[in-house]
Each structure stands twice: as structure tokens, then as C-alpha cells.
Design a protein around this motif. Structure first.
Motif, short mmCIF file in Angstrom:
data_model
loop_
_atom_site.label_atom_id
_atom_site.label_comp_id
_atom_site.label_asym_id
_atom_site.label_seq_id
_atom_site.Cartn_x
_atom_site.Cartn_y
_atom_site.Cartn_z
N UNK A 121 0.84 -1.20 0.00
CA UNK A 121 0.00 0.00 0.00
C UNK A 121 0.87 1.25 0.00
N UNK A 122 1.95 1.22 0.76
CA UNK A 122 2.86 2.36 0.84
C UNK A 122 3.51 2.63 -0.51
N UNK A 123 3.94 1.58 -1.19
CA UNK A 123 4.57 1.75 -2.51
C UNK A 123 3.56 2.33 -3.50
N UNK A 124 2.34 1.80 -3.49
CA UNK A 124 1.31 2.34 -4.39
C UNK A 124 1.06 3.82 -4.08
N UNK A 125 1.06 4.16 -2.80
CA UNK A 125 0.86 5.56 -2.41
C UNK A 125 2.00 6.44 -2.95
N UNK A 126 3.23 5.96 -2.82
CA UNK A 126 4.37 6.73 -3.31
C UNK A 126 4.35 6.89 -4.83
N UNK A 127 3.68 5.97 -5.51
CA UNK A 127 3.54 6.04 -6.97
C UNK A 127 2.25 6.77 -7.36
N UNK A 128 1.53 7.31 -6.36
CA UNK A 128 0.27 8.02 -6.55
C UNK A 128 -0.83 7.13 -7.13
N UNK A 129 -0.71 5.82 -6.90
CA UNK A 129 -1.77 4.89 -7.28
C UNK A 129 -2.71 4.73 -6.08
N UNK A 130 -3.52 5.76 -5.84
CA UNK A 130 -4.30 5.80 -4.62
C UNK A 130 -5.37 4.72 -4.54
N UNK A 131 -5.96 4.37 -5.66
CA UNK A 131 -7.00 3.34 -5.64
C UNK A 131 -6.39 2.00 -5.20
N UNK A 132 -5.24 1.65 -5.76
CA UNK A 132 -4.58 0.39 -5.38
C UNK A 132 -4.08 0.46 -3.94
N UNK A 133 -3.60 1.62 -3.55
CA UNK A 133 -3.15 1.78 -2.17
C UNK A 133 -4.30 1.57 -1.20
N UNK A 134 -5.46 2.13 -1.52
CA UNK A 134 -6.64 1.99 -0.66
C UNK A 134 -7.04 0.52 -0.53
#
Length: 200
Positions: A121-134
Motif C-alpha cells: 500500500x505504501x509503494x502504491x501511495x508513493x507512486x500516486x496509485x491511490x486506488x490500489x493503495x486503498x
């Protein structure tokens, strides 16, 4: 420590009466817990969260939180731990695609390991992939509802999306388990002011 002291005290009491009771007392039930048995990971986490909730010194609370992170980081599998280490190294080098490759394997091999989902989730957040992070945050919280790291990520995403009320709720959930987290305290104060101002 308290449980250990209680266990030792119980043992001493049993020994002091052993001679007297030897002939009249039936053997102990096999169903009774062994007070000397080492605690499980879940029990250690429960103890640490109880300490974290009671602690009112910020620095001591931070040390307890660090011990919780140590428990979360232990997967119980050498292979999973190795991939987690490789993913962290890739993150530090900003090689996010490589980090995701490792973390995809982690969540496949160890789907009940909450920290694997949180790291992804943290990596997705850092890549601005918020849907996947959520999606990964939701899985983390399903496995460990007290995960203040995942709740922080949820709060940040809600803030960036302008969902102040949901961000406030996420920070309040953090403070319910980690009352001395300074960043969450400050965020609750700021968001509460913003929401009050918006309502006027």
C-alpha cells in the motif's frame, strides 16, 4: 513482565504447599495453561497495544510503537522476510516497480501477513496509485484493525482527496490505539477546525 512475576509467585505458592497437599490433591488438569509458556505473537502485540494505549509519555509511547513495528515486521518465514528486505532496499533506491514485484510475491505467499499488504500500500501511495493503495490498506486493516501505519496512509489519502471528515475519522481511529501520536493529534485539531469553519 507482570505475567512473569505472577507466574513465579504462583509457582512459589504451589511449592510451599506441595508436601502437605501431596497425598490429598489430585494431579493438575492438563487443560490448565502453562504459565511459563512463551507468549504468542498475538499475545505480545496485545500486551504492547495495551501499554501503548495507557502510556502518556510521548517518547516512551514511540518506543512501544517501535516494538509493535518489530512484531509486525516478523513474518515467520525466512523467504518472506528476505523479500520484504529486498522490497525495502528497492523502495530506498526509488525502484518502485521492483519493490512491487517483491511485494506481489509476499502477499501471494503470505496472504495473512498484514505488513506485506501495508508495505505494498505504501509503494502504491508513493507512486500516486491511490486506488490500489486503498485496496491494500483495506486488506491490512482487515488483518490488523489497530495498524496505525495503515490508518495514517488512509488519512493522508482522504486528505489529498479533500475528504476531510473521513480523514478525521481515520486519525481518530489512530488515537484510539495510539493516543500519544503527535502527528495524529495535530491532524485531528487542524481537521476539526477546518470542518467547523466549513460548516459556518
Amino acid at each position: 513482565m507482570r505475567s512473569l512475576v505472577a507466574g513465579v509467585s504462583a509457582l512459589l505458592l504451589l511449592q510451599s504447599g506441595a508436601v502437605r497437599a501431596q497425598e490429598t490433591t489430585p494431579p493438575p488438569s492438563q487443560d490448565l495453561p502453562d504459565v511459563s509458556a512463551p507468549k504468542t505473537r498475538a499475545e505480545r502485540l496485545d500486551d504492547l497495544f495495551a501499554q501503548l494505549k495507557r502510556e502518556r509519555n510521548e517518547k516512551r509511547a514511540e518506543r512501544i510503537a517501535a516494538r509493535i513495528w518489530q512484531e509486525w515486521n516478523r513474518s515467520g518465514s525466512a523467504i518472506t522476510d528476505l523479500m520484504m528486505r529486498w522490497s525495502q532496499e528497492a523502495i530506498e533506491k526509488k525502484k518502485f516497480d521492483a519493490a512491487l514485484d517483491f511485494l506481489d510475491q509476499v502477499v501471494t505467499l503470505a496472504p495473512s501477513y498484514a505488513e506485506g499488504w501495508n508495505r505494498r500500500a505504501t509503494v502504491h501511495y508513493m507512486m500516486h496509485n491511490y486506488r490500489k493503495s486503498m485496496a491494500d490498506i483495506e486488506k491490512t486493516l482487515e488483518l490488523e484493525p489497530r495498524h496505525f501505519g495503515a490508518l495514517s496512509g488512509l488519512a493522508e489519502i482522504m486528505k489529498e482527496r479533500g475528504r476531510k471528515q473521513l480523514a478525521l475519522q481515520a486519525y481518530e481511529r489512530i488515537l484510539a490505539v495510539y493516543p500519544m501520536m503527535r502527528r495524529a493529534q495535530e491532524a485531528v485539531g487542524k481537521l476539526s477546525e477546518d470542518l467547523t469553519g466549513d460548516a459556518i
